[in-house]
Every structure is written in structure tokens, then in C-alpha cells.
Scaffold this motif. Sequence first.
Motif, PDB file in Angstrom:
ATOM      1  N   VAL A   1      40.255  28.539  46.801  1.00 46.43           N
ATOM      2  CA  VAL A   1      39.129  29.450  46.726  1.00 46.43           C
ATOM      3  C   VAL A   1      39.270  30.479  47.842  1.00 46.43           C
ATOM      4  CG1 VAL A   1      36.630  29.662  46.876  1.00 46.43           C
ATOM      5  CG2 VAL A   1      37.623  27.688  45.760  1.00 46.43           C
ATOM      6  N   ASN A   2      39.103  31.733  47.479  1.00 48.09           N
ATOM      7  CA  ASN A   2      39.197  32.828  48.430  1.00 48.09           C
ATOM      8  C   ASN A   2      37.894  33.619  48.342  1.00 48.09           C
ATOM      9  OD1 ASN A   2      40.110  34.699  50.216  1.00 48.09           O
ATOM     10  ND2 ASN A   2      41.673  35.551  48.895  1.00 48.09           N
ATOM     11  N   ASN A   3      37.166  33.720  49.440  1.00 43.85           N
ATOM     12  CA  ASN A   3      35.868  34.393  49.467  1.00 43.85           C
ATOM     13  C   ASN A   3      36.023  35.813  49.997  1.00 43.85           C
ATOM     14  OD1 ASN A   3      33.215  35.104  49.548  1.00 43.85           O
ATOM     15  ND2 ASN A   3      32.657  33.715  51.193  1.00 43.85           N
ATOM     16  N   THR A   4      36.488  36.728  49.139  1.00 43.35           N
ATOM     17  CA  THR A   4      36.609  38.130  49.556  1.00 43.35           C
ATOM     18  C   THR A   4      35.253  38.828  49.555  1.00 43.35           C
ATOM     19  OG1 THR A   4      37.163  38.722  47.283  1.00 43.35           O
ATOM     20  CG2 THR A   4      38.995  38.357  48.793  1.00 43.35           C
TER      21      THR A   4
ATOM     22  N   ILE B   1      44.361  30.476  42.225  1.00 45.96           N
ATOM     23  CA  ILE B   1      43.448  30.869  43.289  1.00 45.96           C
ATOM     24  C   ILE B   1      42.217  31.502  42.646  1.00 45.96           C
ATOM     25  CG2 ILE B   1      44.574  33.105  43.652  1.00 45.96           C
ATOM     26  CD1 ILE B   1      43.864  32.752  46.657  1.00 45.96           C
ATOM     27  N   LEU B   2      41.050  31.103  43.113  1.00 43.24           N
ATOM     28  CA  LEU B   2      39.782  31.617  42.597  1.00 43.24           C
ATOM     29  C   LEU B   2      39.183  32.565  43.622  1.00 43.24           C
ATOM     30  CD1 LEU B   2      37.489  31.505  40.464  1.00 43.24           C
ATOM     31  CD2 LEU B   2      36.514  29.628  41.792  1.00 43.24           C
ATOM     32  N   GLN B   3      38.976  33.815  43.217  1.00 42.47           N
ATOM     33  CA  GLN B   3      38.356  34.825  44.079  1.00 42.47           C
ATOM     34  C   GLN B   3      36.858  34.840  43.803  1.00 42.47           C
ATOM     35  OE1 GLN B   3      41.628  36.000  45.875  1.00 42.47           O
ATOM     36  NE2 GLN B   3      40.121  37.579  46.010  1.00 42.47           N
ATOM     37  N   VAL B   4      36.039  34.753  44.830  1.00 44.66           N
ATOM     38  CA  VAL B   4      34.587  34.857  44.710  1.00 44.66           C
ATOM     39  C   VAL B   4      34.177  36.153  45.411  1.00 44.66           C
ATOM     40  CG1 VAL B   4      32.378  33.771  45.199  1.00 44.66           C
ATOM     41  CG2 VAL B   4      34.391  32.344  44.744  1.00 44.66           C
ATOM     42  N   GLU B   5      33.580  37.054  44.653  1.00 41.75           N
ATOM     43  CA  GLU B   5      33.241  38.377  45.173  1.00 41.75           C
ATOM     44  C   GLU B   5      31.800  38.422  45.682  1.00 41.75           C
ATOM     45  OE1 GLU B   5      35.694  40.380  45.471  1.00 41.75           O
ATOM     46  OE2 GLU B   5      37.114  39.429  44.141  1.00 41.75           O
ATOM     47  N   SER B   6      31.376  39.591  46.129  1.00 39.00           N
ATOM     48  CA  SER B   6      30.006  39.782  46.630  1.00 39.00           C
ATOM     49  C   SER B   6      28.985  39.653  45.507  1.00 39.00           C
ATOM     50  CB  SER B   6      29.841  41.181  47.231  1.00 39.00           C
ATOM     51  OG  SER B   6      30.556  41.304  48.416  1.00 39.00           O
ATOM     52  N   ILE B   7      27.827  39.142  45.856  1.00 42.66           N
ATOM     53  CA  ILE B   7      26.714  39.089  44.910  1.00 42.66           C
ATOM     54  C   ILE B   7      25.982  40.420  45.009  1.00 42.66           C
ATOM     55  CG2 ILE B   7      24.555  37.940  44.331  1.00 42.66           C
ATOM     56  CD1 ILE B   7      25.756  35.403  45.643  1.00 42.66           C
ATOM     57  N   VAL B   8      25.859  41.109  43.867  1.00 39.67           N
ATOM     58  CA  VAL B   8      25.203  42.417  43.829  1.00 39.67           C
ATOM     59  C   VAL B   8      24.167  42.431  42.707  1.00 39.67           C
ATOM     60  CG1 VAL B   8      27.149  43.690  44.805  1.00 39.67           C
ATOM     61  CG2 VAL B   8      27.023  43.368  42.354  1.00 39.67           C
TER      62      VAL B   8
ATOM     63  N   CYS C   1      37.331  35.775  39.814  1.00 40.43           N
ATOM     64  CA  CYS C   1      38.652  36.071  39.270  1.00 40.43           C
ATOM     65  C   CYS C   1      39.558  34.880  39.540  1.00 40.43           C
ATOM     66  CB  CYS C   1      39.224  37.328  39.906  1.00 40.43           C
ATOM     67  SG  CYS C   1      40.904  37.700  39.337  1.00 40.43           S
ATOM     68  N   LEU C   2      40.119  34.314  38.474  1.00 40.27           N
ATOM     69  CA  LEU C   2      41.027  33.184  38.602  1.00 40.27           C
ATOM     70  C   LEU C   2      42.434  33.650  38.277  1.00 40.27           C
ATOM     71  CD1 LEU C   2      41.340  30.124  39.078  1.00 40.27           C
ATOM     72  CD2 LEU C   2      41.016  29.818  36.615  1.00 40.27           C
ATOM     73  N   SER C   3      43.301  33.669  39.281  1.00 45.51           N
ATOM     74  CA  SER C   3      44.718  33.974  39.076  1.00 45.51           C
ATOM     75  C   SER C   3      45.452  32.648  38.988  1.00 45.51           C
ATOM     76  CB  SER C   3      45.277  34.789  40.249  1.00 45.51           C
ATOM     77  OG  SER C   3      44.587  36.002  40.384  1.00 45.51           O
TER      78      SER C   3
ATOM     79  N   VAL D   1      42.913  25.827  29.570  1.00 42.69           N
ATOM     80  CA  VAL D   1      42.260  24.891  30.485  1.00 42.69           C
ATOM     81  C   VAL D   1      41.565  25.658  31.611  1.00 42.69           C
ATOM     82  CG1 VAL D   1      42.655  23.013  32.125  1.00 42.69           C
ATOM     83  CG2 VAL D   1      43.851  23.028  29.941  1.00 42.69           C
ATOM     84  N   CYS D   2      42.221  26.667  32.156  1.00 44.14           N
ATOM     85  CA  CYS D   2      41.639  27.457  33.241  1.00 44.14           C
ATOM     86  C   CYS D   2      40.446  28.276  32.749  1.00 44.14           C
ATOM     87  CB  CYS D   2      42.699  28.362  33.856  1.00 44.14           C
ATOM     88  SG  CYS D   2      43.983  27.423  34.698  1.00 44.14           S
ATOM     89  N   GLY D   3      40.520  28.783  31.525  1.00 47.49           N
ATOM     90  CA  GLY D   3      39.384  29.498  30.947  1.00 47.49           C
ATOM     91  C   GLY D   3      38.179  28.591  30.785  1.00 47.49           C
ATOM     92  N   ARG D   4      38.427  27.357  30.356  1.00 54.03           N
ATOM     93  CA  ARG D   4      37.333  26.390  30.228  1.00 54.03           C
ATOM     94  C   ARG D   4      36.758  26.023  31.593  1.00 54.03           C
ATOM     95  NH1 ARG D   4      40.003  22.620  25.560  1.00 54.03           N
ATOM     96  NH2 ARG D   4      39.478  23.995  23.829  1.00 54.03           N
TER      97      ARG D   4
END
Length: 85
Positions: free
Chosen positions: A1-4, A23-30, A50-52, A62-65
Motif C-alpha cells: 500500500v502506498n499512500n500518495t 501495489i495499491l495507491q490510495v489518493e487524497s479524499i476530495v 489504483c492497483l498496479s 482476482v485483483c479486480g475482485r
Amino acid sequence: VNNTGSFGSVQSMGIINYPQAAILQVESIVKRPVVMNNGMIAVRDMVNLCLSLDHRVLDGLVCGRFLQRVKEILEHTSKETTSIY
């Protein structure tokens, strides 16, 4: 998990480094306008995820689920139903 999102990012894509498989990117809450089920427009807190992934290691289905389940959990979290430790 990467909290950009902690840096204010709203859209980015992670680069997978060996030996990572995803790697899962978690972006800002807007706040964004959203069309509700009744056709009305409301302002809601939204976040981009965003899941790369490395398709040589993981199946995209599986990753989409997985992302679908994360979305479901986040959408149904409330103070009444979620205990905080």
C-alpha cells in the motif's frame, strides 16, 4: 500500500519493483459531485484507488475482485457498524 494522498495527489500509478507482485495507491479524499440513485446530485467524499499488478504473478480478475471488495467495505463503513480499536 502506498499512500500518495498524504501529499495531495488525486491520481497516480505505482511502479512495481521486484519482488513485489502488486501495489495499491490510495489518493487524497476530495469532495466531488455525484449523481445519486434518485437522480439528484449530491456532494460526496471520493477517493481514487489504483492497483498496479504483475500479470505474470497475479490474475487481473482476482485483483479486480479484490478492488471491488475494498470498495464495498469502504462504502458500507459507518460509525454504527464499524468498531474502532
